[in-house]
Motif scaffolding. Structure first.
Motif, short mmCIF file in Angstrom:
data_model
loop_
_atom_site.label_atom_id
_atom_site.label_comp_id
_atom_site.label_asym_id
_atom_site.label_seq_id
_atom_site.Cartn_x
_atom_site.Cartn_y
_atom_site.Cartn_z
N ASP A 52 0.81 -0.94 0.14
CA ASP A 52 -0.08 0.28 0.19
C ASP A 52 0.91 1.16 0.55
N ASN A 53 1.91 0.92 0.46
CA ASN A 53 2.75 2.39 0.24
C ASN A 53 4.50 1.96 0.75
N LEU A 54 5.50 2.98 -0.27
CA LEU A 54 6.27 2.50 0.17
C LEU A 54 7.16 3.62 0.07
N VAL A 55 8.04 4.14 1.24
CA VAL A 55 8.79 5.18 1.67
C VAL A 55 10.70 4.55 1.08
N THR A 56 11.55 5.42 0.71
CA THR A 56 12.43 5.45 0.67
C THR A 56 13.35 5.54 1.95
N ILE A 57 14.37 5.15 2.62
CA ILE A 57 15.29 5.53 3.24
C ILE A 57 15.46 7.01 4.10
N GLU A 58 15.52 7.42 2.59
CA GLU A 58 15.73 8.41 2.99
C GLU A 58 14.51 9.79 3.98
N GLU A 59 13.27 9.34 2.89
CA GLU A 59 12.33 9.78 3.54
C GLU A 59 11.71 9.25 4.78
N LEU A 60 11.93 8.50 6.36
CA LEU A 60 12.53 7.88 7.58
C LEU A 60 13.41 9.24 8.23
N GLY A 61 14.09 10.60 7.50
CA GLY A 61 15.19 11.21 8.39
C GLY A 61 16.08 10.92 9.41
N LEU A 62 16.53 9.36 8.88
CA LEU A 62 17.97 9.18 9.98
C LEU A 62 19.00 10.41 9.57
N PRO A 63 19.40 10.88 11.09
CA PRO A 63 20.45 11.60 11.32
C PRO A 63 21.67 10.91 10.70
N ASN A 64 22.68 11.71 10.07
CA ASN A 64 24.16 11.10 8.97
C ASN A 64 23.52 10.68 8.46
N LEU A 65 22.53 9.77 7.44
CA LEU A 65 22.51 9.14 6.85
C LEU A 65 23.23 8.33 5.77
N LYS A 66 23.90 9.43 5.35
CA LYS A 66 25.33 8.86 4.68
C LYS A 66 26.49 7.89 5.56
N SER A 67 26.45 8.64 6.70
CA SER A 67 27.39 7.84 7.01
C SER A 67 27.22 6.64 7.62
N TRP A 68 25.70 6.84 8.04
CA TRP A 68 25.54 5.23 8.33
C TRP A 68 24.77 4.22 7.36
N ILE A 69 24.87 4.89 5.96
CA ILE A 69 24.75 3.99 4.60
C ILE A 69 26.33 2.91 4.44
#
Length: 234
Positions: A52-69
């Motif tokens: 019913d719904n798809l969100v990307t990891i970017e849309e979750l608002g994780l702090p410091n996303l690039k370093s986390w990935i």
């Protein structure tokens, strides 16, 4: 309303489709929300999917996303993003609770007992094993494996939108933000080993011990399976 969440990489799309279709066969009222940790492919059309719904990891608002990935493998990302994804759903004003299901699950009956359990408990967990193994080979394959990877199978977790449920997700999010490694030498196995603490740290925890759930290779030696292998076209 109870929300349903799963997290996938693109390669897991076929499994997520099967999971979603089998769940909606018995619970068409439940809405399945998918988190995609990869970039959305050009050929991908969410409107044609059974969820019913798809969100990307970017849309979750994780702090410091690039370093986390950068810090994590695909396995570690797909497991580490779980509490962030569940917390996002709890922000919906009509959300009473949320179920997380791994995308490689298939449903064969309704989940009314699980839905009822979530009304009366803050956190639902399922252990890998429900009964002691009877032979050494199974002890090594199953019980010792759970000692290494975690007593509870985080292919499922239920969280009620109450004080204890939210406190659990805050704690779990904090741990997986930095320590969601698949590193047995450090006593870690992605999200699962942390959950060994949950019955100690939090109230309102129910351990689901029904043998009809979580049927998998790590417990088949203690399960009695009956039914028909007749295929279904729906």
């Amino acid at each position: 309303m109870i929300y349903v969440r799963t997290c996938i990489a693109v390669r897991y799309l076929p499994k997520a489709r099967v999971m979603c279709r089998s769940l909606k066969r018995y619970h068409p009222e439940l809405k399945v929300h998918v988190v995609l940790v990869d970039k959305v492919p050009k050929w991908f059309d969410p409107k044609s999917e059974p969820f019913d719904n798809l969100v990307t990891i970017e849309e979750l608002g994780l702090p410091n996303l690039k370093s986390w990935i950068f810090r994590y493998s695909v396995l570690e990302m797909c497991t580490g993003v779980k509490p962030f994804a569940l917390k996002a759903l709890l922000k919906n004003p009509d959300c009473e609770g949320v179920f997380f299901f791994d995308p490689d699950i298939v449903f064969f009956s309704r989940l009314d007992d699980l839905l009822d359990d979530l009304k009366h408990n803050s956190i639902l967990l399922m252990p890998h094993q429900l009964k002691p193994e009877g032979v050494h080979e199974a002890i090594v394959d199953n019980e010792i494996c759970s000692l290494k990877h975690g007593i509870f199978n985080l292919g499922f977790v239920g969280v009620r939108n109450d004080e204890q449920g939210r406190a659990f997700l805050d704690w779990w999010t904090d741990r997986l933000d930095r320590f969601c490694w698949a590193d047995l030498s450090q006593g870690l196995w992605t999200d699962q080993k942390w959950i060994n603490f949950v019955p100690v740290f939090f109230e309102g925890v129910k351990i689901i011990k029904s043998s009809r759930f979580n049927v998998a290779p790590w417990n088949l030696s203690t399960r009695n399976l009956v039914g028909s292998a007749r295929s279904r076209r729906d």
